[in-house]
Scaffold this motif. Structure first.
Motif: not given
Length: 167
Positions: A79-89
Motif C-alpha cells: 500500500a505504501w509503495i502504491g501510494a508512492g507511485i500515485a504521489a509520483y504521478g
C-alpha cells in the motif's frame, strides 16, 4: 507495519519512480510505444492526446498495490509503495502537465534555478519531434541545458522542429 517503515517505503518509491520514468520514457515511449507518445511531440489540438493513455497504464500498478495492501490482505508495504507511485504521478502531473505544458491555467513563474533547469530541459526534449535524437528523458532531474544543447548539436540537430512564426 511500523509507520516509519511505511513512510520510508513511500519516499523511496517516489525516488525510484524517477529512474523507472526515465527508462519508460527513453526506451518504451521513444521505442515501441512511440505510436502513443508521438502525439505528445505534436501540437495538441484539444484537451487530450493519445499519450494521455500512459497515465492510465502507469496508474494500474499503483491501484493494484493499494488495493492489495489495504483490502486484500497482502503485505501492508504494498500500500505504501502504491501510494508512492500515485504521489509520483501527482508530482509528474503538476510539473509536466500544469507547469511545463500549461494544460491548466496557472500564473506560475519559475524562480529557482532547479525549476528553470528542468523546465528548459523538458522544452529541449520537445524541440525534437521524431522518435530518435531526443535529449533529456527524466522528469524531476535533468542534465544542464548547455549539455543538452551540445548533445542536440552533436546529433546534427536531427529531427528538430521548424521554428514557428517569424523571427
Amino acid at each position: 507495519m511500523n509507520p516509519a517503515l511505511g513512510i520510508l517505503l513511500f519516499f523511496v518509491t517516489i525516488i525510484l519512480m524517477e529512474g523507472f520514468a526515465y527508462v519508460a520514457h527513453r526506451w518504451v515511449m521513444h521505442g515501441p510505444g512511440w505510436f502513443l507518445h508521438k502525439s505528445h511531440h505534436s501540437p495538441r489540438t484539444g484537451n487530450w492526446e493519445l499519450n494521455d493513455l500512459y497515465a492510465v497504464i502507469f496508474a494500474v500498478p499503483s491501484f493494484v498495490l493499494l488495493l492489495g495492501g489495504v483490502h486484500l490482505g497482502w503485505w501492508q508495504g504494498y500500500a505504501w509503495i502504491g501510494a508512492g507511485i500515485a504521489a509520483y504521478g501527482a508530482i509528474y502531473f503538476g510539473f509536466h502537465d500544469v507547469i511545463v505544458h500549461k494544460r491548466l491555467d496557472t500564473r506560475y513563474i519559475p524562480k529557482s534555478n532547479y525549476m528553470k533547469r528542468i523546465i528548459q530541459a523538458h522544452r529541449l526534449h520537445h524541440v525534437v519531434e521524431t522518435k530518435q535524437g531526443t535529449v533529456s528523458f527524466g522528469f524531476l532531474w535533468a542534465p544542464a541545458p548547455e549539455t543538452l544543447k551540445a548533445q542536440l548539436k552533436a546529433r546534427g540537430n536531427a529531427g528538430i522542429r521548424e521554428p514557428v512564426g517569424r523571427f
